[in-house]
Design a protein around this motif. Structure first.
Motif, PDB file in Angstrom:
ATOM      1  N   LYS A 146       0.867  -1.185   0.000  1.00 15.57           N
ATOM      2  CA  LYS A 146       0.000   0.000   0.000  1.00 15.57           C
ATOM      3  C   LYS A 146       0.901   1.231   0.000  1.00 15.57           C
ATOM      4  O   LYS A 146       1.787   1.361   0.850  1.00 15.57           O
ATOM      5  CB  LYS A 146      -0.905   0.012   1.227  1.00 15.57           C
ATOM      6  CG  LYS A 146      -1.845   1.184   1.267  1.00 15.57           C
ATOM      7  CD  LYS A 146      -2.744   1.096   2.489  1.00 15.57           C
ATOM      8  CE  LYS A 146      -3.680   2.281   2.570  1.00 15.57           C
ATOM      9  NZ  LYS A 146      -4.517   2.212   3.777  1.00 15.57           N
TER      10      LYS A 146
ATOM     11  N   LEU B 190       2.091   4.817   0.795  1.00 13.74           N
ATOM     12  CA  LEU B 190       1.849   5.710   1.929  1.00 13.74           C
ATOM     13  C   LEU B 190       1.800   7.183   1.545  1.00 13.74           C
ATOM     14  O   LEU B 190       1.202   7.992   2.254  1.00 13.74           O
ATOM     15  CB  LEU B 190       2.923   5.504   2.997  1.00 13.74           C
ATOM     16  CG  LEU B 190       2.969   4.119   3.635  1.00 13.74           C
ATOM     17  CD1 LEU B 190       4.145   4.029   4.597  1.00 13.74           C
ATOM     18  CD2 LEU B 190       1.667   3.810   4.338  1.00 13.74           C
ATOM     19  N   GLN B 191       2.453   7.543   0.446  1.00 11.96           N
ATOM     20  CA  GLN B 191       2.464   8.933  -0.008  1.00 11.96           C
ATOM     21  C   GLN B 191       2.695   8.929  -1.515  1.00 11.96           C
ATOM     22  O   GLN B 191       3.244   7.976  -2.056  1.00 11.96           O
ATOM     23  CB  GLN B 191       3.563   9.726   0.691  1.00 11.96           C
ATOM     24  CG  GLN B 191       4.965   9.192   0.412  1.00 11.96           C
ATOM     25  CD  GLN B 191       6.005   9.796   1.316  1.00 11.96           C
ATOM     26  OE1 GLN B 191       5.763   9.972   2.495  1.00 11.96           O
ATOM     27  NE2 GLN B 191       7.165  10.104   0.775  1.00 11.96           N
ATOM     28  N   ASP B 192       2.261   9.971  -2.181  1.00 12.76           N
ATOM     29  CA  ASP B 192       2.494  10.080  -3.617  1.00 12.76           C
ATOM     30  C   ASP B 192       3.988  10.033  -3.895  1.00 12.76           C
ATOM     31  O   ASP B 192       4.773  10.736  -3.262  1.00 12.76           O
ATOM     32  CB  ASP B 192       1.931  11.393  -4.159  1.00 12.76           C
ATOM     33  CG  ASP B 192       0.416  11.454  -4.130  1.00 12.76           C
ATOM     34  OD1 ASP B 192      -0.217  10.427  -3.797  1.00 12.76           O
ATOM     35  OD2 ASP B 192      -0.132  12.517  -4.451  1.00 12.76           O
TER      36      ASP B 192
ATOM     37  N   ARG C 210       0.215   6.733  -6.370  1.00 11.60           N
ATOM     38  CA  ARG C 210      -0.600   7.636  -5.558  1.00 11.60           C
ATOM     39  C   ARG C 210      -0.891   7.039  -4.191  1.00 11.60           C
ATOM     40  O   ARG C 210      -0.999   5.825  -4.030  1.00 11.60           O
ATOM     41  CB  ARG C 210      -1.921   7.952  -6.263  1.00 11.60           C
ATOM     42  CG  ARG C 210      -1.743   8.657  -7.589  1.00 11.60           C
ATOM     43  CD  ARG C 210      -1.201  10.071  -7.360  1.00 11.60           C
ATOM     44  NE  ARG C 210      -0.628  10.632  -8.571  1.00 11.60           N
ATOM     45  CZ  ARG C 210       0.640  11.024  -8.683  1.00 11.60           C
ATOM     46  NH1 ARG C 210       1.465  10.923  -7.687  1.00 11.60           N
ATOM     47  NH2 ARG C 210       1.080  11.525  -9.810  1.00 11.60           N
ATOM     48  N   LYS C 211      -1.042   7.914  -3.196  1.00  8.37           N
ATOM     49  CA  LYS C 211      -1.335   7.503  -1.822  1.00  8.37           C
ATOM     50  C   LYS C 211      -2.534   6.565  -1.793  1.00  8.37           C
ATOM     51  O   LYS C 211      -3.522   6.781  -2.496  1.00  8.37           O
ATOM     52  CB  LYS C 211      -1.608   8.733  -0.957  1.00  8.37           C
ATOM     53  CG  LYS C 211      -1.829   8.414   0.499  1.00  8.37           C
ATOM     54  CD  LYS C 211      -1.999   9.667   1.303  1.00  8.37           C
ATOM     55  CE  LYS C 211      -2.227   9.291   2.761  1.00  8.37           C
ATOM     56  NZ  LYS C 211      -2.314  10.474   3.610  1.00  8.37           N
ATOM     57  N   ASN C 212      -2.429   5.500  -1.000  1.00  9.15           N
ATOM     58  CA  ASN C 212      -3.443   4.456  -0.785  1.00  9.15           C
ATOM     59  C   ASN C 212      -3.617   3.508  -1.966  1.00  9.15           C
ATOM     60  O   ASN C 212      -4.435   2.597  -1.898  1.00  9.15           O
ATOM     61  CB  ASN C 212      -4.795   5.050  -0.388  1.00  9.15           C
ATOM     62  CG  ASN C 212      -4.728   5.740   0.946  1.00  9.15           C
ATOM     63  OD1 ASN C 212      -4.021   5.287   1.849  1.00  9.15           O
ATOM     64  ND2 ASN C 212      -5.419   6.850   1.085  1.00  9.15           N
ATOM     65  N   GLN C 213      -2.865   3.687  -3.022  1.00 10.81           N
ATOM     66  CA  GLN C 213      -2.905   2.756  -4.155  1.00 10.81           C
ATOM     67  C   GLN C 213      -2.290   1.423  -3.726  1.00 10.81           C
ATOM     68  O   GLN C 213      -1.342   1.394  -2.949  1.00 10.81           O
ATOM     69  CB  GLN C 213      -2.126   3.357  -5.327  1.00 10.81           C
ATOM     70  CG  GLN C 213      -2.097   2.515  -6.576  1.00 10.81           C
ATOM     71  CD  GLN C 213      -1.289   3.179  -7.690  1.00 10.81           C
ATOM     72  OE1 GLN C 213      -0.830   4.316  -7.560  1.00 10.81           O
ATOM     73  NE2 GLN C 213      -1.104   2.467  -8.783  1.00 10.81           N
ATOM     74  N   ILE C 214      -2.836   0.320  -4.218  1.00  7.08           N
ATOM     75  CA  ILE C 214      -2.275  -1.002  -3.966  1.00  7.08           C
ATOM     76  C   ILE C 214      -1.446  -1.393  -5.187  1.00  7.08           C
ATOM     77  O   ILE C 214      -1.941  -1.355  -6.313  1.00  7.08           O
ATOM     78  CB  ILE C 214      -3.382  -2.051  -3.713  1.00  7.08           C
ATOM     79  CG1 ILE C 214      -4.296  -1.615  -2.561  1.00  7.08           C
ATOM     80  CG2 ILE C 214      -2.762  -3.423  -3.445  1.00  7.08           C
ATOM     81  CD1 ILE C 214      -3.607  -1.424  -1.233  1.00  7.08           C
TER      82      ILE C 214
ATOM     83  N   ASP D 181       3.505   0.238   2.932  1.00  8.57           N
ATOM     84  CA  ASP D 181       3.154  -0.761   3.936  1.00  8.57           C
ATOM     85  C   ASP D 181       3.034  -2.088   3.217  1.00  8.57           C
ATOM     86  O   ASP D 181       2.399  -2.162   2.155  1.00  8.57           O
ATOM     87  CB  ASP D 181       1.802  -0.452   4.600  1.00  8.57           C
ATOM     88  CG  ASP D 181       1.907   0.410   5.831  1.00  8.57           C
ATOM     89  OD1 ASP D 181       3.005   0.485   6.414  1.00  8.57           O
ATOM     90  OD2 ASP D 181       0.888   1.002   6.206  1.00  8.57           O
TER      91      ASP D 181
END
Length: 83
Positions: free
Chosen positions: A37, A39-41, A46-50, A79
């Motif tokens: 996952k 955590l930041q662009d 992009r943030k929250n992208q898997i 993460d």
């Protein structure tokens, strides 16, 4: 890190296996590809992208980096998803 030290370190590393501590404080072995996952662009991510890590690499300083979509990224941007 000298070339000799890097060569010695690479003897014990695999580009396809990483050991992580999961939410139950157990060490588990993950094989590539595994999910991350963002955590930041960073770059095109992009943030929250898997995303999926297909290979692990080591820098000349001895740090692990994730190989994702043809590019290397430092581990602190992600993460590791163990579910």
């Amino acid at each position: 890190m000298s070339n000799e030290e890097l060569i010695e370190l690479l003897k014990y590393c695999s580009p396809h296996i990483i050991y992580v501590v999961n939410g139950q404080n157990r060490i588990i072995k993950l094989h590539t590809p595994f999910k991350l996952k963002v955590l930041q662009d960073i770059g095109v991510l992009r943030k929250n992208q898997i995303v999926s890590c297909t290979e692990l690499k080591i820098t000349y300083q001895g740090r692990v980096v994730f190989y994702i979509n043809g590019k290397n990224y430092h581990t602190y941007h992600f993460d590791i998803l163990t579910d």
